[in-house]
Design a protein around this motif. Structure first.
Motif, PDB file in Angstrom:
ATOM      1  N   THR A  56      25.839  -5.051 -23.193  1.00  9.42           N
ATOM      2  CA  THR A  56      26.913  -5.611 -23.999  1.00  9.42           C
ATOM      3  C   THR A  56      27.089  -4.783 -25.273  1.00  9.42           C
ATOM      4  O   THR A  56      26.157  -4.093 -25.707  1.00  9.42           O
ATOM      5  CB  THR A  56      26.602  -7.057 -24.382  1.00  9.42           C
ATOM      6  OG1 THR A  56      25.442  -7.084 -25.231  1.00  9.42           O
ATOM      7  CG2 THR A  56      26.340  -7.910 -23.151  1.00  9.42           C
ATOM      8  N   PRO A  57      28.262  -4.840 -25.888  1.00  5.07           N
ATOM      9  CA  PRO A  57      28.443  -4.121 -27.163  1.00  5.07           C
ATOM     10  C   PRO A  57      27.425  -4.527 -28.210  1.00  5.07           C
ATOM     11  O   PRO A  57      26.942  -3.693 -28.977  1.00  5.07           O
ATOM     12  CB  PRO A  57      29.868  -4.511 -27.578  1.00  5.07           C
ATOM     13  CG  PRO A  57      30.558  -4.835 -26.293  1.00  5.07           C
ATOM     14  CD  PRO A  57      29.514  -5.463 -25.426  1.00  5.07           C
ATOM     15  N   GLU A  58      27.080  -5.817 -28.265  1.00  6.15           N
ATOM     16  CA  GLU A  58      26.105  -6.295 -29.245  1.00  6.15           C
ATOM     17  C   GLU A  58      24.735  -5.668 -29.003  1.00  6.15           C
ATOM     18  O   GLU A  58      24.057  -5.236 -29.946  1.00  6.15           O
ATOM     19  CB  GLU A  58      26.013  -7.825 -29.195  1.00  6.15           C
ATOM     20  CG  GLU A  58      27.268  -8.566 -29.644  1.00  6.15           C
ATOM     21  CD  GLU A  58      28.364  -8.610 -28.580  1.00  6.15           C
ATOM     22  OE1 GLU A  58      29.486  -9.030 -28.893  1.00  6.15           O
ATOM     23  OE2 GLU A  58      28.087  -8.199 -27.419  1.00  6.15           O
ATOM     24  N   TYR A  73      24.730  -1.940 -30.201  1.00  3.24           N
ATOM     25  CA  TYR A  73      24.582  -1.746 -31.646  1.00  3.24           C
ATOM     26  C   TYR A  73      23.184  -2.115 -32.119  1.00  3.24           C
ATOM     27  O   TYR A  73      22.657  -1.512 -33.056  1.00  3.24           O
ATOM     28  CB  TYR A  73      25.626  -2.570 -32.397  1.00  3.24           C
ATOM     29  CG  TYR A  73      26.988  -1.905 -32.445  1.00  3.24           C
ATOM     30  CD1 TYR A  73      27.218  -0.836 -33.305  1.00  3.24           C
ATOM     31  CD2 TYR A  73      28.036  -2.343 -31.631  1.00  3.24           C
ATOM     32  CE1 TYR A  73      28.467  -0.218 -33.347  1.00  3.24           C
ATOM     33  CE2 TYR A  73      29.275  -1.736 -31.668  1.00  3.24           C
ATOM     34  CZ  TYR A  73      29.485  -0.669 -32.527  1.00  3.24           C
ATOM     35  OH  TYR A  73      30.711  -0.057 -32.563  1.00  3.24           O
ATOM     36  N   ARG A 121      24.150  -5.058 -40.932  1.00  3.32           N
ATOM     37  CA  ARG A 121      25.336  -4.844 -40.100  1.00  3.32           C
ATOM     38  C   ARG A 121      25.713  -3.366 -40.073  1.00  3.32           C
ATOM     39  O   ARG A 121      25.618  -2.660 -41.074  1.00  3.32           O
ATOM     40  CB  ARG A 121      26.518  -5.655 -40.633  1.00  3.32           C
ATOM     41  CG  ARG A 121      26.339  -7.159 -40.510  1.00  3.32           C
ATOM     42  CD  ARG A 121      27.526  -7.879 -41.105  1.00  3.32           C
ATOM     43  NE  ARG A 121      28.770  -7.452 -40.478  1.00  3.32           N
ATOM     44  CZ  ARG A 121      29.950  -7.450 -41.115  1.00  3.32           C
ATOM     45  NH1 ARG A 121      30.019  -7.823 -42.371  1.00  3.32           N
ATOM     46  NH2 ARG A 121      31.035  -7.052 -40.478  1.00  3.32           N
ATOM     47  N   SER A 164      36.679  -0.056 -27.216  1.00  2.00           N
ATOM     48  CA  SER A 164      35.675  -1.044 -26.823  1.00  2.00           C
ATOM     49  C   SER A 164      35.903  -2.333 -27.614  1.00  2.00           C
ATOM     50  O   SER A 164      36.861  -2.438 -28.391  1.00  2.00           O
ATOM     51  CB  SER A 164      34.270  -0.494 -27.078  1.00  2.00           C
ATOM     52  OG  SER A 164      34.127  -0.120 -28.436  1.00  2.00           O
ATOM     53  N   LYS A 165      35.025  -3.294 -27.472  1.00  2.00           N
ATOM     54  CA  LYS A 165      35.222  -4.629 -28.045  1.00  2.00           C
ATOM     55  C   LYS A 165      35.452  -4.594 -29.545  1.00  2.00           C
ATOM     56  O   LYS A 165      36.325  -5.298 -30.063  1.00  2.00           O
ATOM     57  CB  LYS A 165      34.017  -5.509 -27.720  1.00  2.00           C
ATOM     58  CG  LYS A 165      34.122  -6.922 -28.277  1.00  2.00           C
ATOM     59  CD  LYS A 165      32.919  -7.756 -27.873  1.00  2.00           C
ATOM     60  CE  LYS A 165      33.013  -9.158 -28.445  1.00  2.00           C
ATOM     61  NZ  LYS A 165      31.841  -9.986 -28.064  1.00  2.00           N
ATOM     62  N   TYR A 166      34.678  -3.787 -30.273  1.00  2.00           N
ATOM     63  CA  TYR A 166      34.756  -3.788 -31.728  1.00  2.00           C
ATOM     64  C   TYR A 166      35.628  -2.657 -32.280  1.00  2.00           C
ATOM     65  O   TYR A 166      35.633  -2.427 -33.482  1.00  2.00           O
ATOM     66  CB  TYR A 166      33.344  -3.722 -32.321  1.00  2.00           C
ATOM     67  CG  TYR A 166      32.546  -4.956 -32.024  1.00  2.00           C
ATOM     68  CD1 TYR A 166      32.827  -6.158 -32.672  1.00  2.00           C
ATOM     69  CD2 TYR A 166      31.536  -4.955 -31.065  1.00  2.00           C
ATOM     70  CE1 TYR A 166      32.121  -7.315 -32.393  1.00  2.00           C
ATOM     71  CE2 TYR A 166      30.822  -6.103 -30.785  1.00  2.00           C
ATOM     72  CZ  TYR A 166      31.111  -7.282 -31.447  1.00  2.00           C
ATOM     73  OH  TYR A 166      30.410  -8.426 -31.167  1.00  2.00           O
ATOM     74  N   ARG A 167      36.322  -1.968 -31.410  1.00  2.00           N
ATOM     75  CA  ARG A 167      37.283  -0.936 -31.821  1.00  2.00           C
ATOM     76  C   ARG A 167      36.619   0.123 -32.702  1.00  2.00           C
ATOM     77  O   ARG A 167      35.572   0.620 -32.401  1.00  2.00           O
ATOM     78  CB  ARG A 167      38.481  -1.581 -32.528  1.00  2.00           C
ATOM     79  CG  ARG A 167      39.162  -2.658 -31.713  1.00  2.00           C
ATOM     80  CD  ARG A 167      39.747  -2.118 -30.423  1.00  2.00           C
ATOM     81  NE  ARG A 167      40.371  -3.155 -29.620  1.00  2.00           N
ATOM     82  CZ  ARG A 167      41.005  -2.949 -28.489  1.00  2.00           C
ATOM     83  NH1 ARG A 167      41.101  -1.707 -28.020  1.00  2.00           N
ATOM     84  NH2 ARG A 167      41.534  -3.932 -27.794  1.00  2.00           N
ATOM     85  N   GLY A 168      37.282   0.462 -33.810  1.00  2.00           N
ATOM     86  CA  GLY A 168      36.758   1.512 -34.676  1.00  2.00           C
ATOM     87  C   GLY A 168      37.367   2.867 -34.347  1.00  2.00           C
ATOM     88  O   GLY A 168      38.304   2.990 -33.537  1.00  2.00           O
ATOM     89  N   GLY A 183      34.438   1.958 -38.793  1.00  2.00           N
ATOM     90  CA  GLY A 183      35.350   0.873 -38.444  1.00  2.00           C
ATOM     91  C   GLY A 183      36.808   1.282 -38.564  1.00  2.00           C
ATOM     92  O   GLY A 183      37.654   0.820 -37.805  1.00  2.00           O
TER      93      GLY A 183
END
Length: 274
Positions: A28-30, A33, A61, A92-96, A119
């Motif tokens: 997962t993206p989480e 990271y 974070r 992806s999920k959190y872009r950037g 970001g």
């Protein structure tokens, strides 16, 4: 699914199933990271000479990430002192955004230098990225940066590399003119102006452009000719008038933009290895 198994399944349910399968394969993206610091530590262990860095906000974070492959750090001194800077947006999920810097070697081949993740494009992100870049590859004599007209890039270069010169990509400048509905004759004339070798030719062509459309002339001259005109640029650009070389690198990495961060870093290194 219907043809092969006789099962009727809605689009949204199929999409959720795809996402679960992808998470099983890539994580997962989480999770990506969360283990990113350990991943970067292993990268350095397996590739001595690689430069990596990560910055965090409060509460641990993720803020920014940077890496320069060992081969890029070692080979930079044999490249032309011109660096093209660009970003590509992540999906992806959190872009950037993915920062990409490339140069050209003595054989006129694209030479990737370093990469970063943030970001968004802003002054703080570029200043941090260029700061890490300076630590990794140091400063070259007569250094030149090329980019579009993004002000955050200009601010970052001016802050971290005050001894360097910053040139504007002609392709992006021409694109700005087209967005202002400049006529094709003006675009062609601007191309001749920007690519002329002598001040006399520059002045003559700019006078023609001014006589045709003074409004466009004033818009062009808002940018000092030292930033975009070959005849006025204070250093050698080695005939690199656009950022096409970094755009080419972005196209190679296109598929990786949809991946979680660790899989994307794997993808980048695989492409560099090819």
């Amino acid at each position: 699914m219907k043809k092969k198994f006789g099962i009727n399944i809605g689009y949204h349910k199929a999409w959720r199933a795809i996402q679960k399968v992808v998470a099983c394969i890539r994580g997962t993206p989480e999770e990506n990271y969360q283990i990113l610091p350990s991943y970067l530590h292993m990268m350095v262990g397996k590739n001595p000479g690689m430069h990596t860095s990560i910055k965090r906000y409060a509460q641990n974070r993720f803020a920014y990430m940077f890496f320069a492959p060992a081969a890029s750090v070692a080979g930079w001194s044999y490249c032309r002192p011109v660096i093209a800077v660009d970003v590509t947006f992540l999906k992806s999920k959190y872009r950037g955004v993915l920062f990409v810097d490339v140069s050209k070697d003595a054989n006129n081949q694209i030479f990737p230098l370093c990469f970063g993740i943030a970001g968004s494009e802003n002054n703080e992100a570029y200043i941090w990225f260029f700061g890490e870049m300076r630590k990794a590859i140091q400063v070259r004599h007569e250094l030149v940066f090329l980019s579009d007209r993004n002000q955050s890039i200009a601010n970052g270069i001016g802050k971290v590399f005050p001894e360097a010169r910053h040139g504007i990509c002609l392709y992006h400048f021409e694109k700005n003119l087209k967005q202002r509905h400049a006529k094709a004759t003006l675009i062609n004339l601007f191309q001749s102006v920007a690519r002329s070798y002598k001040h006399e030719d520059f002045n003559q062509l700019m006078s023609q452009l001014k006589s045709i459309d003074k409004k466009t002339y004033n818009y062009i001259m808002e940018e000092p000719p030292e930033r975009w005109a070959r005849s006025w640029f204070p250093r050698r650009r080695y005939d690199m008038l656009t950022t096409n070389m970094v755009e080419s690198m972005n196209s190679v990495l296109l598929k990786g933009r949809e991946m979680p961060i660790l899989r994307m870093l794997d993808f980048i290194q695989e492409k560099l290895g090819e």
